[in-house]
Scaffold this motif. Sequence first.
Motif, PDB file in Angstrom:
ATOM      1  N   PRO A  40      31.191   0.351 -15.250  1.00  0.00           N
ATOM      2  CA  PRO A  40      31.902  -0.134 -16.440  1.00  0.00           C
ATOM      3  C   PRO A  40      30.981  -0.969 -17.329  1.00  0.00           C
ATOM      4  O   PRO A  40      30.164  -1.746 -16.837  1.00  0.00           O
ATOM      5  CB  PRO A  40      33.032  -0.994 -15.869  1.00  0.00           C
ATOM      6  CG  PRO A  40      33.228  -0.486 -14.483  1.00  0.00           C
ATOM      7  CD  PRO A  40      31.880  -0.044 -14.014  1.00  0.00           C
ATOM      8  N   SER A  41      31.107  -0.783 -18.630  1.00  0.00           N
ATOM      9  CA  SER A  41      30.264  -1.489 -19.580  1.00  0.00           C
ATOM     10  C   SER A  41      31.036  -1.706 -20.874  1.00  0.00           C
ATOM     11  O   SER A  41      31.830  -0.859 -21.277  1.00  0.00           O
ATOM     12  CB  SER A  41      29.002  -0.669 -19.864  1.00  0.00           C
ATOM     13  OG  SER A  41      28.308  -1.176 -20.978  1.00  0.00           O
ATOM     14  N   GLN A  42      30.770  -2.813 -21.518  1.00  0.00           N
ATOM     15  CA  GLN A  42      31.369  -3.064 -22.826  1.00  0.00           C
ATOM     16  C   GLN A  42      30.629  -2.297 -23.919  1.00  0.00           C
ATOM     17  O   GLN A  42      31.137  -2.138 -25.027  1.00  0.00           O
ATOM     18  CB  GLN A  42      31.335  -4.553 -23.151  1.00  0.00           C
ATOM     19  CG  GLN A  42      32.210  -5.387 -22.259  1.00  0.00           C
ATOM     20  CD  GLN A  42      32.134  -6.856 -22.632  1.00  0.00           C
ATOM     21  OE1 GLN A  42      31.299  -7.278 -23.416  1.00  0.00           O
ATOM     22  NE2 GLN A  42      33.015  -7.648 -22.043  1.00  0.00           N
ATOM     23  N   HIS A  43      29.440  -1.820 -23.605  1.00  0.00           N
ATOM     24  CA  HIS A  43      28.592  -1.200 -24.615  1.00  0.00           C
ATOM     25  C   HIS A  43      28.622   0.326 -24.602  1.00  0.00           C
ATOM     26  O   HIS A  43      28.245   0.958 -25.593  1.00  0.00           O
ATOM     27  CB  HIS A  43      27.148  -1.665 -24.443  1.00  0.00           C
ATOM     28  CG  HIS A  43      27.024  -3.152 -24.476  1.00  0.00           C
ATOM     29  ND1 HIS A  43      27.171  -3.892 -25.631  1.00  0.00           N
ATOM     30  CD2 HIS A  43      26.811  -4.056 -23.494  1.00  0.00           C
ATOM     31  CE1 HIS A  43      27.039  -5.163 -25.364  1.00  0.00           C
ATOM     32  NE2 HIS A  43      26.811  -5.303 -24.068  1.00  0.00           N
ATOM     33  N   PHE A  44      29.019   0.926 -23.492  1.00  0.00           N
ATOM     34  CA  PHE A  44      28.993   2.374 -23.363  1.00  0.00           C
ATOM     35  C   PHE A  44      30.310   2.885 -22.799  1.00  0.00           C
ATOM     36  O   PHE A  44      30.947   2.225 -21.990  1.00  0.00           O
ATOM     37  CB  PHE A  44      27.863   2.812 -22.419  1.00  0.00           C
ATOM     38  CG  PHE A  44      26.502   2.382 -22.889  1.00  0.00           C
ATOM     39  CD1 PHE A  44      25.868   3.045 -23.927  1.00  0.00           C
ATOM     40  CD2 PHE A  44      25.868   1.307 -22.299  1.00  0.00           C
ATOM     41  CE1 PHE A  44      24.620   2.637 -24.368  1.00  0.00           C
ATOM     42  CE2 PHE A  44      24.623   0.891 -22.733  1.00  0.00           C
ATOM     43  CZ  PHE A  44      23.993   1.550 -23.774  1.00  0.00           C
ATOM     44  N   ASP A  45      30.687   4.073 -23.214  1.00  0.00           N
ATOM     45  CA  ASP A  45      31.890   4.728 -22.699  1.00  0.00           C
ATOM     46  C   ASP A  45      31.475   5.644 -21.546  1.00  0.00           C
ATOM     47  O   ASP A  45      30.737   6.621 -21.757  1.00  0.00           O
ATOM     48  CB  ASP A  45      32.552   5.530 -23.814  1.00  0.00           C
ATOM     49  CG  ASP A  45      33.883   6.119 -23.405  1.00  0.00           C
ATOM     50  OD1 ASP A  45      34.048   6.494 -22.226  1.00  0.00           O
ATOM     51  OD2 ASP A  45      34.759   6.224 -24.272  1.00  0.00           O
ATOM     52  N   ARG A  46      31.935   5.330 -20.350  1.00  0.00           N
ATOM     53  CA  ARG A  46      31.546   6.132 -19.171  1.00  0.00           C
ATOM     54  C   ARG A  46      31.962   7.583 -19.301  1.00  0.00           C
ATOM     55  O   ARG A  46      31.279   8.469 -18.805  1.00  0.00           O
ATOM     56  CB  ARG A  46      32.150   5.543 -17.891  1.00  0.00           C
ATOM     57  CG  ARG A  46      31.580   4.217 -17.520  1.00  0.00           C
ATOM     58  CD  ARG A  46      32.039   3.746 -16.184  1.00  0.00           C
ATOM     59  NE  ARG A  46      33.485   3.625 -16.086  1.00  0.00           N
ATOM     60  CZ  ARG A  46      34.121   3.371 -14.965  1.00  0.00           C
ATOM     61  NH1 ARG A  46      33.457   3.216 -13.843  1.00  0.00           N
ATOM     62  NH2 ARG A  46      35.429   3.264 -14.941  1.00  0.00           N
ATOM     63  N   ARG A  47      33.072   7.854 -19.958  1.00  0.00           N
ATOM     64  CA  ARG A  47      33.536   9.236 -20.108  1.00  0.00           C
ATOM     65  C   ARG A  47      32.525  10.032 -20.934  1.00  0.00           C
ATOM     66  O   ARG A  47      32.191  11.159 -20.597  1.00  0.00           O
ATOM     67  CB  ARG A  47      34.913   9.269 -20.745  1.00  0.00           C
ATOM     68  CG  ARG A  47      35.984   8.662 -19.855  1.00  0.00           C
ATOM     69  CD  ARG A  47      37.330   8.631 -20.523  1.00  0.00           C
ATOM     70  NE  ARG A  47      38.105   9.822 -20.276  1.00  0.00           N
ATOM     71  CZ  ARG A  47      38.825  10.045 -19.199  1.00  0.00           C
ATOM     72  NH1 ARG A  47      38.880   9.146 -18.240  1.00  0.00           N
ATOM     73  NH2 ARG A  47      39.504  11.156 -19.054  1.00  0.00           N
ATOM     74  N   VAL A  48      32.036   9.433 -22.009  1.00  0.00           N
ATOM     75  CA  VAL A  48      31.053  10.109 -22.857  1.00  0.00           C
ATOM     76  C   VAL A  48      29.750  10.299 -22.089  1.00  0.00           C
ATOM     77  O   VAL A  48      29.147  11.381 -22.127  1.00  0.00           O
ATOM     78  CB  VAL A  48      30.813   9.315 -24.159  1.00  0.00           C
ATOM     79  CG1 VAL A  48      29.661   9.898 -24.950  1.00  0.00           C
ATOM     80  CG2 VAL A  48      32.081   9.273 -25.000  1.00  0.00           C
TER      81      VAL A  48
END
Length: 58
Positions: A40-48
């Motif tokens: 999990p990250s505030q900067h990146f979307d894991r789905r993408v």
Amino acid sequence: MLRLIAAGLSDAAIADQLHLALTTAERTCTRIFAKLDLHPSQHFDRRVLAVLVLLREG
């Protein structure tokens, strides 16, 4: 399941399409992200990011 994520389906839509409980779909998505080392990250979307891995590795 990753192909369904790539198609833009939500966890709920994936669960519906695969006839799974929502919690099962959510856990499976979480396990896929972990296997791909996507935290999990505030900067990146894991789905993408998972879809990008799918496209790169086919």
